[in-house]
Design a protein around this motif. Structure first.
Motif, mmCIF file in Angstrom:
data_model
loop_
_atom_site.group_PDB
_atom_site.id
_atom_site.type_symbol
_atom_site.label_atom_id
_atom_site.label_comp_id
_atom_site.label_asym_id
_atom_site.label_seq_id
_atom_site.Cartn_x
_atom_site.Cartn_y
_atom_site.Cartn_z
ATOM 1 N N MET A 180 50.252 30.309 -22.832
ATOM 2 C CA MET A 180 50.986 31.287 -22.014
ATOM 3 C C MET A 180 51.473 30.595 -20.734
ATOM 4 O O MET A 180 50.866 29.621 -20.291
ATOM 5 C CB MET A 180 50.062 32.451 -21.632
ATOM 6 C CG MET A 180 49.491 33.184 -22.831
ATOM 7 S SD MET A 180 48.128 34.271 -22.388
ATOM 8 C CE MET A 180 48.978 35.575 -21.500
ATOM 9 N N SER B 45 44.391 41.729 -29.284
ATOM 10 C CA SER B 45 43.082 41.609 -28.631
ATOM 11 C C SER B 45 43.168 41.077 -27.217
ATOM 12 O O SER B 45 42.192 41.150 -26.466
ATOM 13 C CB SER B 45 42.191 40.630 -29.402
ATOM 14 O OG SER B 45 42.089 41.026 -30.713
ATOM 15 N N GLY B 46 44.302 40.515 -26.852
ATOM 16 C CA GLY B 46 44.413 39.818 -25.566
ATOM 17 C C GLY B 46 44.257 40.743 -24.376
ATOM 18 O O GLY B 46 44.601 41.927 -24.431
ATOM 19 N N SER B 47 43.756 40.169 -23.280
ATOM 20 C CA SER B 47 43.505 40.972 -22.083
ATOM 21 C C SER B 47 44.799 41.402 -21.398
ATOM 22 O O SER B 47 44.784 42.318 -20.580
ATOM 23 C CB SER B 47 42.621 40.185 -21.107
ATOM 24 O OG SER B 47 43.251 38.962 -20.772
ATOM 25 N N ALA B 48 45.909 40.733 -21.688
ATOM 26 C CA ALA B 48 47.188 41.125 -21.081
ATOM 27 C C ALA B 48 48.121 41.721 -22.130
ATOM 28 O O ALA B 48 49.337 41.679 -21.993
ATOM 29 C CB ALA B 48 47.837 39.909 -20.424
ATOM 30 N N LEU C 186 49.594 44.697 -24.773
ATOM 31 C CA LEU C 186 49.790 46.147 -24.913
ATOM 32 C C LEU C 186 50.156 46.520 -26.347
ATOM 33 O O LEU C 186 50.536 47.653 -26.607
ATOM 34 C CB LEU C 186 50.926 46.601 -23.981
ATOM 35 C CG LEU C 186 50.602 46.729 -22.498
ATOM 36 C CD1 LEU C 186 51.851 47.099 -21.715
ATOM 37 C CD2 LEU C 186 49.533 47.798 -22.286
ATOM 38 N N GLY D 225 42.351 35.393 -28.396
ATOM 39 C CA GLY D 225 42.419 36.642 -27.641
ATOM 40 C C GLY D 225 41.111 37.400 -27.644
ATOM 41 O O GLY D 225 40.332 37.331 -28.598
ATOM 42 N N GLY D 226 40.847 38.095 -26.528
ATOM 43 C CA GLY D 226 39.684 38.962 -26.461
ATOM 44 C C GLY D 226 38.407 38.295 -26.006
ATOM 45 O O GLY D 226 37.347 38.922 -26.023
ATOM 46 N N ILE D 227 38.508 37.021 -25.588
ATOM 47 C CA ILE D 227 37.295 36.364 -25.074
ATOM 48 C C ILE D 227 37.049 36.874 -23.656
ATOM 49 O O ILE D 227 37.867 36.661 -22.754
ATOM 50 C CB ILE D 227 37.467 34.820 -25.049
ATOM 51 C CG1 ILE D 227 37.659 34.276 -26.463
ATOM 52 C CG2 ILE D 227 36.276 34.143 -24.342
ATOM 53 C CD1 ILE D 227 36.500 34.445 -27.404
ATOM 54 N N MET E 104 40.669 30.422 -28.622
ATOM 55 C CA MET E 104 41.705 30.297 -27.590
ATOM 56 C C MET E 104 41.494 31.395 -26.547
ATOM 57 O O MET E 104 41.293 32.552 -26.910
ATOM 58 C CB MET E 104 43.089 30.412 -28.224
ATOM 59 C CG MET E 104 44.220 30.334 -27.230
ATOM 60 S SD MET E 104 45.837 30.282 -28.041
ATOM 61 C CE MET E 104 46.036 28.551 -28.376
ATOM 62 N N GLY F 176 42.850 34.888 -20.323
ATOM 63 C CA GLY F 176 42.347 35.572 -19.138
ATOM 64 C C GLY F 176 41.174 34.844 -18.491
ATOM 65 O O GLY F 176 41.027 34.846 -17.267
ATOM 66 N N TYR G 52 48.530 37.191 -13.617
ATOM 67 C CA TYR G 52 48.394 36.883 -15.048
ATOM 68 C C TYR G 52 49.244 37.894 -15.785
ATOM 69 O O TYR G 52 49.116 39.100 -15.560
ATOM 70 C CB TYR G 52 46.912 37.010 -15.452
ATOM 71 C CG TYR G 52 46.600 36.688 -16.896
ATOM 72 C CD1 TYR G 52 47.007 35.492 -17.474
ATOM 73 C CD2 TYR G 52 45.858 37.581 -17.678
ATOM 74 C CE1 TYR G 52 46.687 35.192 -18.800
ATOM 75 C CE2 TYR G 52 45.527 37.283 -19.004
ATOM 76 C CZ TYR G 52 45.949 36.089 -19.553
ATOM 77 O OH TYR G 52 45.624 35.795 -20.852
ATOM 78 N N GLY H 87 51.248 39.004 -19.659
ATOM 79 C CA GLY H 87 51.443 38.768 -21.085
ATOM 80 C C GLY H 87 52.814 38.165 -21.329
ATOM 81 O O GLY H 87 53.752 38.418 -20.577
ATOM 82 N N SER I 18 54.791 38.889 -23.594
ATOM 83 C CA SER I 18 55.758 39.904 -24.028
ATOM 84 C C SER I 18 55.924 40.990 -22.967
ATOM 85 O O SER I 18 56.446 42.063 -23.250
ATOM 86 C CB SER I 18 55.289 40.566 -25.327
ATOM 87 O OG SER I 18 55.056 39.597 -26.307
ATOM 88 N N GLU J 248 55.240 44.605 -24.608
ATOM 89 C CA GLU J 248 53.923 44.611 -25.256
ATOM 90 C C GLU J 248 52.924 43.767 -24.472
ATOM 91 O O GLU J 248 51.964 43.235 -25.026
ATOM 92 C CB GLU J 248 54.037 44.133 -26.711
ATOM 93 C CG GLU J 248 54.695 45.165 -27.588
ATOM 94 C CD GLU J 248 54.741 44.774 -29.050
ATOM 95 O OE1 GLU J 248 53.804 44.134 -29.538
ATOM 96 O OE2 GLU J 248 55.754 45.117 -29.707
HETATM 97 P P1 5GP Z 1 42.968 36.703 -23.572
HETATM 98 O O1 5GP Z 1 42.195 35.441 -23.663
HETATM 99 O O2 5GP Z 1 43.607 36.868 -22.237
HETATM 100 O O3 5GP Z 1 42.170 37.905 -23.961
HETATM 101 O O4 5GP Z 1 44.127 36.603 -24.676
HETATM 102 C C1 5GP Z 1 45.069 35.560 -24.704
HETATM 103 C C2 5GP Z 1 45.986 35.788 -25.885
HETATM 104 O O5 5GP Z 1 46.700 37.027 -25.750
HETATM 105 C C3 5GP Z 1 47.104 34.774 -26.034
HETATM 106 O O6 5GP Z 1 46.680 33.547 -26.558
HETATM 107 C C4 5GP Z 1 48.074 35.514 -26.952
HETATM 108 O O7 5GP Z 1 47.712 35.423 -28.309
HETATM 109 C C5 5GP Z 1 47.899 36.960 -26.519
HETATM 110 N N1 5GP Z 1 49.017 37.398 -25.663
HETATM 111 C C6 5GP Z 1 49.553 36.776 -24.600
HETATM 112 N N2 5GP Z 1 50.548 37.502 -24.049
HETATM 113 C C7 5GP Z 1 50.653 38.602 -24.793
HETATM 114 C C8 5GP Z 1 51.521 39.750 -24.750
HETATM 115 O O8 5GP Z 1 52.357 39.925 -23.877
HETATM 116 N N3 5GP Z 1 51.337 40.671 -25.735
HETATM 117 C C9 5GP Z 1 50.403 40.516 -26.717
HETATM 118 N N4 5GP Z 1 50.323 41.447 -27.655
HETATM 119 N N5 5GP Z 1 49.560 39.486 -26.771
HETATM 120 C C10 5GP Z 1 49.682 38.541 -25.827
#
Ligand code: 5GP
Length: 369
Positions: free
Chosen positions: A55, A188-191, A193, A226-228, A246, A249, A286, A288, A290, A309
């Motif tokens: 990202m 699952s990602g923290s950013a 939708l 995502g989701g860690i 991976m 956040g 931080y 997303g 999308s 999203e």
């Molecule tokens: P995190 O570690 O923050 O929970 O998740 C990171 C992951 O969220 C990224 O590697 C990617 O797969 C996903 N992600 C990043 N930006 C966006 C977004 O704008 N929309 C969605 N649906 N997923 C995202």
């Protein structure tokens, strides 16, 4: 008729790893965190299978450099120019930062330009084997994504290719005809939708188990993306048989993440000399990939057929990434000693997973300093 799968799909917060007496490990120092990966399309790499997300906020040079220096894996986001990446390669070579585990990300848009960029990187900046490519699409369930993956494999037969994202086992074998690593996780990602805006997604624990089983049956690898939330979730992903993890956040509040530190002032309830005491807190942005912000920044605005999203967030500033990387190493090593795993690869063989209703004791959480 619509098919409803009634089995409950689980997420990281639904499970714990049950400690058990295993092989006699006296200390977490005895755990070997470096793993040798033998990929489906012929390459090998060694490292701890933890990636930063590709990202714009955390797939940047400073974060990547720190992960590579620590023996982990790293991605660079797809918005860097050829020369920016080239200069980065040169600086890493000068500083003896190993580049074997660096993944350069390309998107599906303008794929001819993306492939040309990789070829120019090869001719102008000696980006030659070992080299790795991450093909990034929020949704790999489209034929064009599969066609592009096949084309990239054809053009770069010696590269390790990671492709995704997907959120079901059924598509894994198709991707592994050309990819080495499948990036699993949608919503699952923290950013993210996506689940709110589309209702689509799959909880990570069940997804990882399903995809790992299918991918491993043909010599492929998977990356849980995502989701860690905590290091414990990385441990869980490895115990569930994910080869890589991976996270975005988790690294977003650090000095190394892109963007400036944002200072915010908050009025507290405490009153001194008739005035509310002002507290200063620090954050980092931080967002997303999308999100509306990312679309404005990188795609010239939101197209009228799209919805955002991704979220735009301010993450509490946490200082240097070094502490988090040490926590990752320490947490994984400690998990291994709880279950008697001498290497990361052994974690899935040693782990017993329990489904729980309550994962953490949060009683004093609001008092933490
Ligand atoms: P995190 O570690 O923050 O929970 O998740 C990171 C992951 O969220 C990224 O590697 C990617 O797969 C996903 N992600 C990043 N930006 C966006 C977004 O704008 N929309 C969605 N649906 N997923 C995202």
């Amino acid at each position: 008729m619509t098919q409803i799968l009634s089995e409950v799909y689980l997420d990281y917060s639904d499970i714990l790893i049950r400690p058990k007496m295993g092989i006699n490990l006296n200390s977490r120092k005895e755990v070997n965190l470096q793993r040798l990966f033998k990929f489906k399309h012929g390459q090998t790499r060694t490292g701890l299978g933890v990636f930063n997300a590709n990202m714009a906020t955390v797939g940047n040079f400073d974060v990547a450099k720190k992960l590579l220096a620590k023996g982990m894996f790293a991605t660079l986001h797809k918005h860097y120019s050829l020369d920016e990446i080239g200069e980065f390669l040169i600086s890493c070579r000068n500083e003896n930062i190993p580049l074997d585990n660096l993944f350069i990300t390309i998107g599906l848009k303008n794929i001819d330009d993306e492939i040309q960029k990789l070829k120019d990187l090869e001719s102008k900046y000696q980006w030659v084997s070992p080299r790795n490519i991450c093909i990034d699409a929020p949704n790999f369930y489209i034929q064009r994504a599969l066609d592009i993956l096949a084309r990239v494999r054809n053009e770069f037969s010696d590269a390790v290719i990671m492709a995704g994202n997907i959120a079901s086992g059924d598509i894994c074998l198709k991707l592994l005809d050309y990819a080495d690593i499948i990036k699993c996780g949608i919503g699952s990602g923290s950013a993210c939708l996506t689940r709110k805006q589309t209702g689509c997604g799959t909880p990570m624990v069940s997804l990882v188990v399903e995809c790992a089983d299918i991918a491993h049956s043909v010599g492929g690898h998977i990356c849980a993306d995502g989701g860690i939330v905590d290091v414990g979730d990385i441990c869980k992903a490895f115990c569930l048989n994910s080869d890589f993890v991976m996270a975005g956040g988790m690294f977003a509040g650090t000095d190394e993440a892109a963007g400036d530190i944002i200072e915010k002032h908050f009025e507290t309830r405490e009153i001194v000399d008739g005035k509310h005491v002002i507290e200063t807190k620090y954050f980092k942005a931080y967002y997303g990939m999308s999100s509306e912000y990312a679309n404005n920044k990188f795609a010239g605005g939101m197209s009228n057929y799209k919805t955002s999203e991704g979220r735009e967030l301010m993450i509490p500033y946490t200082g240097s990434i070094d502490k988090i990387l040490q926590d990752i190493n320490g947490g994984i090593a400690s998990c291994c000693t709880y279950i008697g795993a001498v290497t990361v690869k052994h974690m899935s063989k040693c782990a017993t997973i329990i489904q729980v209703h309550n994962q953490l004791n949060r009683v004093f959480e609001k008092y933490s300093v």
